[in-house]
Write a protein that holds these residues in place. Structure first.
Motif, PDB file in Angstrom:
ATOM      1  N   LEU A 285       0.831  -1.202   0.000  1.00 27.92           N
ATOM      2  CA  LEU A 285       0.000   0.000   0.000  1.00 27.92           C
ATOM      3  C   LEU A 285       0.868   1.256   0.000  1.00 27.92           C
ATOM      4  CD1 LEU A 285      -2.773  -1.026   2.569  1.00 27.92           C
ATOM      5  CD2 LEU A 285      -3.146  -0.495   0.152  1.00 27.92           C
ATOM      6  N   THR A 289      -0.452   2.425  -3.610  1.00 27.84           N
ATOM      7  CA  THR A 289      -1.625   3.289  -3.401  1.00 27.84           C
ATOM      8  C   THR A 289      -1.232   4.675  -2.914  1.00 27.84           C
ATOM      9  OG1 THR A 289      -2.947   1.339  -2.841  1.00 27.84           O
ATOM     10  CG2 THR A 289      -3.838   3.486  -2.216  1.00 27.84           C
ATOM     11  N   GLY A 345      -9.722   0.178   3.081  1.00 20.42           N
ATOM     12  CA  GLY A 345      -9.645  -0.386   1.750  1.00 20.42           C
ATOM     13  C   GLY A 345     -10.217   0.536   0.680  1.00 20.42           C
ATOM     14  N   ARG A 416      -6.246  -3.074  -2.109  1.00 21.49           N
ATOM     15  CA  ARG A 416      -7.392  -2.352  -1.552  1.00 21.49           C
ATOM     16  C   ARG A 416      -8.645  -3.216  -1.544  1.00 21.49           C
ATOM     17  NH1 ARG A 416      -7.843   3.312  -4.418  1.00 21.49           N
ATOM     18  NH2 ARG A 416      -9.566   3.480  -2.934  1.00 21.49           N
TER      19      ARG A 416
END
Length: 446
Positions: A285, A289, A345, A416
């Motif tokens: 992540l 992300t 998420g 996610r």
């Protein structure tokens, strides 16, 4: 009327009267009471024995994290391999599980004060041996693994006795508050300890982190030395002699299956951790992300957010520690954890992600407080050690199973998506368990 005799109405505005002083005092007491309902409930600290045990925890919570950082750092420095760091985690987990289960049976058969004293001395000795090998310049991964296994075995023996002792040190109605106090200190250690280790390693070197931990453990040894005797008791409170073998461990598992309230409290934690602890996905992540942020900063924030939320939950534990519907509080807290993980998420922003993780940490603190209170109040004293042993195994094992599950799901379905689905599963499964066993939601503590 005698002019020298003044009534409250005749008194000047700036001259205090008995009525005004009383009213001011009452208002101050009301404000203090309102703050007390929100802030941490400190009533257990009025009891000297619990206060000594808790005070020692404030020192060792940080010291233990110094060793927790130093061991993997030293292993990585020797091998240059993260795989070996992973192997060390397994080397510590196996003895922790085995000796926590056995230690629970032993804690139900001997004086818990003596068991805590011996195991704390053993933990301190292993920390001192960690320092000796590092100071001597030994470069043996196997020696580190053996010392880590020995220390985790001692910690596994110690944890059930320490946790089971709390119910003997405070009244039943103060158990949630006592558990919140102890857990807040431990969560604070998870934040402060690693940060302090990062600051100290360049200044004093790796070896001295072990030495600081060993010295800090002397505070715990002293605090336990001053505790009252805690011999094993029968269900009616009378002293009894009892064995502490593996047969007693089996009896503990049979006891859990017979006590559905206890069983549901364990299942609630397993559901929350296995489906909803996505820490194995934090590195990915941070790298993908939240790539617009510095990767190291993003990763550190993700790891720190849950403990920060848990500490906030402890500081404001007055909002929930006096609740009587313990089972319902666990259901609400686990569902809150799942909802927060779902939010993580769905979040594309690092700050929103950190906020959701902090909310999850707050919910986890609530869940832990009431699950522990249920364990301490439902289990009779002759079973508390074994129940705490199982509790230790569940708390240690659940997140590790989650690492495997989330790592696999993240690779297959994306990070996610795996996180969000895991959070939804927590809510759905917990509500299903609550509907199937309504007695759990109706359970009331002391």
């Amino acid at each position: 009327m005698d002019s020298s005799k003044k009534t409250a109405e005749d008194a000047p505005a700036d001259e205090p009267t008995a009525d005004r002083v009383t009213a001011a005092g009452t208002a101050a007491e009301d404000r203090s009471a309102r703050r007390g309902r929100w802030l941490m409930d400190t009533r257990p600290l009025r009891h000297p024995a619990y206060r000594r045990l808790w005070s020692s925890t404030t020192v060792t919570a940080v010291g233990s994290q110094l060793t927790a950082v130093a061991v993997p750092k030293q292993i990585y420095d020797i091998t240059g391999s993260s795989a070996w760091v992973g192997y060390s985690s397994l080397a510590g987990l196996v003895p922790l599980v085995v000796f926590a289960l056995w230690g629970g049976a032993v804690a139900d058969s001997v004086d818990r004060r003596k068991l805590m004293l011996l195991t704390n001395i053993a933990i301190a000795v292993t920390s001192l041996l960690f320092w000796v090998q590092a100071f001597a310049g030994a470069h043996s991964v196997w020696l580190l693994m053996v010392l880590l296994a020995a220390q985790q075995a001692a910690a596994g023996m110690n944890a059930p006795a320490r946790s089971a002792a709390i119910a003997r040190l405070v009244p039943a109605e103060e158990l949630p508050a006592a558990i919140a106090l102890g857990s807040t200190v431990m969560q604070t250690g998870l934040i402060v300890g690693p940060l302090l280790a990062g600051v100290l390693i360049p200044v004093i070197g790796l070896a001295d982190l072990y030495l600081i931990d060993a010295i800090a453990l002397t505070a715990t040894v002293w605090a336990v030395w001053r505790l009252p005797a805690l011999p094993p008791l029968e269900a009616n409170g009378s002293p009894v002699a009892r064995r502490g073998g593996w047969r007693e461990v089996g009896a503990g598992f049979r006891y859990i299956t017979a006590q559905r309230i206890l069983l549901l409290s364990f299942l609630a934690d397993i559901v929350a951790m296995v489906f909803g602890m996505p820490r194995a996905l934090f590195p990915q992540l941070a790298d993908t992300t939240y790539a617009s942020w510095n990767e190291g900063f993003a990763l550190g924030l993700l790891y720190a957010a849950i403990p920060i939320g848990a500490v906030a939950g402890g500081l404001f534990s007055g909002t929930f520690s006096r609740a009587k519907r313990h089972g319902l509080m666990v259901v609400i807290a686990v569902c809150g954890w799942g909802a927060a993980i779902t939010g993580l998420g769905l979040s594309g922003s690092l700050w929103w992600a950190a906020g959701f993780l902090a909310l999850a940490g707050f919910a986890d603190m609530v869940s832990m407080v009431f699950r522990s209170a249920i364990l301490q109040s439902v289990a009779t004293d002759d079973m508390r050690g074994r129940m705490q042993g199982v509790f230790t195994v569940v708390v240690a094992g659940g997140p590790r199973l989650a690492d495997l599950l989330h790592g696999t799901a993240g690779s297959a379905f994306g990070t996610r998506g795996a996180v969000a689905v895991g959070g939804v599963l927590v809510v759905v499964v917990m509500l299903g368990l609550a509907a199937a066993f309504p007695a759990f939601t109706r359970y009331r503590g002391a």
